[in-house]
Design a protein around this motif. Structure first.
Motif: not given
Length: 663
Positions: A473-477, A483-484, A488-494
């Motif tokens: 799921a796309v996190p609430e950003l 940078a953060f 967060q997105l790259e950590a879940i391979k997006l």
């Protein structure tokens, strides 16, 4: 002598920087002081070794080397090392000052802990030790004295669950343990928690710390250590000879899953334990989740390591012999104690050095004596045969008899796997799931041990369930920095794409305003998320125009490059006065943005009604009823013959109407 040194050091400043303000604890190898770092103006813990250790060059060198190593070990559950040096030839360490108390103090006060509290503390202990294991370090002295706990300020049963735990003495434990023995031929160990392999051959690895952690868990659950004895060496060898008892055999009502957890960590064979603290931590977490224990969130801990008055200190026992010397020692069956099977250094005083009793003079051969000699030989032969059968049987049981094959659980659902494993006599632990596009969600993807692998009857099997195809799921950003958000997105391979920026009155420049697609949308690895960033506040600020005349407002907006839209409406404000605006004052906008002004037309007009030819008093009352004022001229008791303004004239409210009254 050490007490004198401690008293003398209080009040002194070491290395021109660390002013000692009091003594906190004294251990077998070093003393811990509270000190003030006058350069950084912070409280620290200063640990300085005893003078008796300063002559041991090997110990001092390893103390210094390990201080450098442990200083690089950064973890929230590890007491940090800031600095190291020498004072009057004695090496010292400067460490984080932690406000709290040791686990030993806690157990002394409460005797034992609830399973929820014990697992909460153990989790953080293992997290710290696992970090050391990943860095190639072995603690070698895991015990309650080296575990610091800060209870939650709320108190009550949940205080330990919400506490922070820190593990201390990593570097010092490794330094005093070295690899096998020190220069004096002495092996350091806290006998109540020492692993069997450290007693037998002086070898220690990550599994040694796992064993000690298992004993600490046993003590937290039961309020006592597994073994006790008059001599340290006697206690140490009980770890070699016996299996740690089940906690539920001492405290009734404890879940059997805790028995299995303690048993897994304290296997006498290191190869049967979890490979390191990280592996043991996974099993503890699985057990905690099975018991329904809430995950531990921590706060800041503030206590220095150790506490005065502790009795379970690191002890010195004589060094172990070489591997060649112990290779000929036959295995000792569990539950037995055979001093003759131990190296001479490990025997109690009354066990070693005894001379054989004087034999009686030999009886003449033949006759009754010969009969008894033959009988003794038969009995001896029979005893040897029985012993051989026992040894062979024990060997078979230890190496083969107690093992069976792990059942096939792969591709089963969790419910099927658990039911089938229990039917075969095994317990099941569910580990963290793994994504698998080819296996339905909830099916067993991995089992440890694998199908057909050797496993002790009744032991535990860990299963890893499929999470199905990998989606995130796309996190609430919103409101996060670029940078953060990217991390967060790259950590879940997006994948991340930066979209066109937008002005914002609430978000600073560079912060995320929104995402495309929106937060909560499920995407596959490799999908792209576009980040819309704030450009900050727009360059033109809307002025406050309310209360100004419309002509002045038009001029101000034109000077700022803004467009004007006007809306007139009735109001009790004077005509042509600005009574409202959109956007509001202070809003940032771009050039040519339209600003809408609400403008007063003034109060609503009243049409004057004809009140002539009526008594003057009555005419005045009628005008007042219309919202107008009346002024009577002439005889007020006469008739109103004229009025000004005249009938039919529109006038503002409260306008004064002149009445001319005469007969």
């Amino acid at each position: 002598m050490d007490t004198t040194v401690a008293d003398t050091l209080i009040g002194t400043t070491i290395d021109g920087r660390y002013r000692i303000t009091g003594r906190v604890a004294r251990g077998g190898m070093a003393t811990v002081y509270r000190a003030t770092d006058e350069r950084l103006e912070r409280t620290v813990a200063l640990k300085i070794i005893h003078p008796s250790q300063a002559t041991n060059v090997h110990f001092v060198d390893r103390f210094t080397d390990e201080a450098k190593t442990i200083a690089r070990l950064t973890h929230p559950n590890v007491v940090a090392v800031y600095d190291q040096g020498r004072h009057q030839g004695l090496p010292y360490l400067v460490m984080e000052f932690v406000q709290g108390r040791t686990l030993r103090d806690l157990l002394s006060q409460r005797t034992k802990l609830s399973p929820v509290e014990a697992l909460a503390i153990l989790e953080q202990m293992l997290a710290a030790i696992a970090a050391a294991h990943r860095a190639g370090l072995v603690h070698r002295d895991v015990k309650p004295e080296n575990v610091l706990v800060a209870e939650a300020p709320s108190g009550g049963s949940a205080d330990l669950v919400d506490a922070v735990v820190k593990v201390a003495d990593f570097g010092l434990a490794r330094a005093i343990e070295a690899s096998t023995v020190d220069d004096t031929g002495q092996l350091m160990a806290t006998v109540a928690y020492v692993a069997p392999e450290l007693v037998q051959n002086g070898h220690a690895d990550a599994r040694t710390d796992v064993y000690s952690a298992g004993v600490v868990l046993f003590e937290m659950l039961t309020g006592r250590v597994p073994y006790d004895g008059a001599e340290p060496v006697e206690v140490a060898w009980q770890h070699v000879d016996n299996d740690v008892p089940a906690p539920s055999s001492i405290v009734r009502g404890l879940p059997t899953v805790l028995d299995r957890l303690v048993a897994r960590a304290t296997r006498r064979d290191p190869g049967s334990r979890p490979t390191d603290a990280g592996a043991f931590l996974s099993e503890v977490q699985a057990t905690r989740e099975g018991l329904g224990v809430t995950h531990v969130d921590t706060a800041l801990l503030r206590q220095v390591p150790g506490a005065p008055g502790t009795t379970d200190a690191t002890r010195i026992v004589p060094a172990v012999p070489s591997a060649d010397a112990t290779a000929l020692v036959p295995p000792v069956p569990a539950g037995t104690y055979q001093a003759s099977h131990r190296p001479s250094w490990a025997r109690l005083p009354e066990q070693g050095g005894r001379t054989a009793p004087h034999r009686r003079a030999a009886a003449p051969a033949g006759g009754l004596a010969g009969f008894f000699d033959d009988r003794r030989r038969v009995v001896l032969t029979a005893l040897i045969a029985v012993m051989a059968v026992v040894v062979l049987g024990s060997t078979w049981w230890v190496t083969l008899g107690r093992y069976t094959e792990a059942p096939q659980l792969l591709t089963m659902s969790q419910e099927q796997a658990v039911a089938y494993a229990k039917q075969q006599g095994f317990e099941v632990t569910v580990g963290d799931g793994e994504f698998d596009p080819n296996l339905p969600k909830g099916s067993v993807k991995v089992q440890k041990p694998g199908p057909g692998d050797k496993i002790i009857k009744g032991d535990n099997i860990t299963i890893i369930l499929s999470l199905g195809p990998e989606v995130h799921a796309v996190p609430e950003l919103e409101g996060q920095e670029l940078a953060f958000a990217k991390a967060q997105l790259e950590a879940i391979k997006l994948k991340v794409k930066q979209g066109k920026g937008q002005y914002s009155d609430t978000a600073a420049e560079g912060l995320v305003l929104s995402t495309e697609p929106k937060a909560g949308t499920e995407l596959k690895p490799g999908d792209t998320v576009t980040l819309i960033l704030s450009k900050g506040k727009a360059p033109i600020t809307i002025p406050d125009l309310v209360g100004q005349n419309i002509n002045n407002a038009r001029t101000v907006l034109a000077q700022r490059g803004l467009q004007v839209a006007e809306q007139f409406e009735d109001s009790d404000k004077p005509a042509d006065e600005v009574i409202g605006q959109t956007p509001k004052a202070g809003t940032g906008v771009e050039k040519n943005t339209q600003v809408t002004l609400r403008i007063s037309r003034g109060p609503a007009q009243i049409v004057v009604q004809d009140v002539t030819n009526r008594p003057c008093q009555e005419a005045a009352a009628a005008l007042q009823g219309m919202g107008l004022q009346a002024q009577m001229n002439g005889d007020p008791n006469a008739t109103a013959r004229q009025m000004n303004p005249g009938p039919g004239t529109p006038v503002p409210p409260n306008t004064v109407i002149q009445l001319v009254c005469f007969l």
